[in-house]
Design an enzyme around this catalytic site. Structure first.
Site, PDB file in Angstrom:
ATOM      1  N   THR A  66      23.941  55.831   1.685  1.00  0.00           N
ATOM      2  CA  THR A  66      25.203  56.492   1.962  1.00  0.00           C
ATOM      3  C   THR A  66      26.314  55.607   1.416  1.00  0.00           C
ATOM      4  O   THR A  66      26.057  54.608   0.736  1.00  0.00           O
ATOM      5  CB  THR A  66      25.339  56.782   3.466  1.00  0.00           C
ATOM      6  OG1 THR A  66      26.518  57.547   3.691  1.00  0.00           O
ATOM      7  CG2 THR A  66      25.382  55.507   4.296  1.00  0.00           C
ATOM      8  N   LYS A  70      26.177  54.704  -3.223  1.00  0.00           N
ATOM      9  CA  LYS A  70      25.575  55.713  -4.079  1.00  0.00           C
ATOM     10  C   LYS A  70      25.780  55.438  -5.563  1.00  0.00           C
ATOM     11  O   LYS A  70      24.960  55.845  -6.391  1.00  0.00           O
ATOM     12  CB  LYS A  70      26.114  57.098  -3.724  1.00  0.00           C
ATOM     13  CG  LYS A  70      25.661  57.608  -2.361  1.00  0.00           C
ATOM     14  CD  LYS A  70      26.133  59.022  -2.105  1.00  0.00           C
ATOM     15  CE  LYS A  70      25.660  59.541  -0.772  1.00  0.00           C
ATOM     16  NZ  LYS A  70      26.050  60.951  -0.525  1.00  0.00           N
ATOM     17  N   ASP A 106      21.181  65.276  -2.668  1.00  0.00           N
ATOM     18  CA  ASP A 106      22.371  65.985  -2.198  1.00  0.00           C
ATOM     19  C   ASP A 106      22.556  67.294  -2.956  1.00  0.00           C
ATOM     20  O   ASP A 106      22.914  68.323  -2.365  1.00  0.00           O
ATOM     21  CB  ASP A 106      23.620  65.118  -2.373  1.00  0.00           C
ATOM     22  CG  ASP A 106      23.732  64.026  -1.325  1.00  0.00           C
ATOM     23  OD1 ASP A 106      23.193  64.211  -0.224  1.00  0.00           O
ATOM     24  OD2 ASP A 106      24.365  62.990  -1.612  1.00  0.00           O
ATOM     25  N   GLY A 241      27.812  70.188   7.708  1.00  0.00           N
ATOM     26  CA  GLY A 241      27.198  68.978   7.187  1.00  0.00           C
ATOM     27  C   GLY A 241      25.794  68.739   7.688  1.00  0.00           C
ATOM     28  O   GLY A 241      24.971  68.142   6.977  1.00  0.00           O
TER      29      GLY A 241
END
Length: 280
Positions: A66, A70, A106, A241
């Site tokens: 996180t 990244k 993601d 989320g």
């Protein structure tokens, strides 16, 4: 050989990391799959990342990353696979044979979260924010046939990576300054994706909710965000989320363990319970 020597290890890294739900989700998957694996959380910043990676032994199979790691991890990988190379963000490092392979769950996580709500194609999209998560959302939108994307930016100068990505994907990107939100945004879009903190999105929440058929807020804590509440009042489809987190984590579990029947429902239930506990 001691039993613990058979245990495989994975973890989430970041700074701050105390809020992360990743351990809850991954551990729930391991329990359902009958895997005696460990999944931990470590506070690691950009400066400490190289030493952490060098200290891993052969029992490690994968890392979730996180912020702010990244992009910082990219030069530390032996290989960067798609779509991580495309978006310039690695949220997953696979460890095998002494090599580090960076990838990104993601992007497919966004697609799966939307597909779960019946959204399989979009044409015009609004991004709130221009950071790494916005890049993943842009790549996901392009994969879902988007041809035009607006990006609302507090600092338009920070949108260079988004411009590069849009050009590579063949998407018409239009960056709008925060102060010009009302005049500079289209009257309607198929999808809006917010990638900024709740407080930052609050001043434009009503405008975004009014213009988008589907509103996707990448936050999961606090929930509901002010944007999600505005979207609910406007009768929009709302994606949160936690939806993204569960789907990107399920893909990580699949890639790290080699298992294919990932218990997504179990992972979601564990995440929802953890969020209820946090809320008291």
């Amino acid at each position: 050989m001691r039993p613990e020597e058979h245990v495989r290890r994975c973890a989430v890294l970041g700074s701050p990391i105390g809020h992360s739900l990743s351990p809850v989700l991954h551990r729930a998957a391991y329990a359902e799959l009958g895997l005696p694996w460990r999944y931990d959380a470590f506070e690691v910043d950009e400066e400490g990342l190289p030493a952490f990676l060098e200290g891993l032994d052969a029992s490690w199979r994968g890392l979730s990353l996180t912020m702010p790691l990244k992009r910082a991890v990219i030069p530390l990988c032996d290989e960067v696979a798609e779509p991580a190379r495309l978006v310039g963000a690695v949220n997953t490092v696979l460890l095998a044979g002494g090599r580090r392979t960076g990838t990104n769950t993601d992007v497919p996580g966004v697609i799966e979260a939307l597909r779960e709500r019946g959204v399989t194609s979009v044409r015009e999209v609004l991004l709130v924010g221009v950071g790494a998560t916005a890049s993943s959302a842009l790549a996901a939108a392009a994969a879902m046939d988007a041809s035009r994307v607006w990006a609302l930016a507090r600092d338009p100068a920070r949108a260079q990576d988004l411009h590069r990505l849009a050009a590579e994907l063949g998407v018409d990107l239009r960056v709008v300054a925060w102060d010009d939100a009302v005049a500079g945004l289209p009257a309607g879009v198929d999808l809006a994706v917010s990638t900024v903190p709740d407080e930052a999105a609050a001043p434009v929440a009503a405008e975004v909710a009014r213009r988008a058929e589907v509103v996707f807020d990448a936050l999961y804590d606090p929930w509901p965000t002010r944007l999600a509440e505005a979207a609910g009042r406007a009768g929009r489809v709302v994606v949160g989320g936690l939806d993204l987190l569960v789907h990107q984590a399920a893909l990580q579990v699949e890639q790290m363990t080699g298992k294919t029947s990932i218990p997504v429902a179990t992972m979601r239930a564990a995440g929802e319970e953890a969020l209820r506990d946090r809320a008291g």
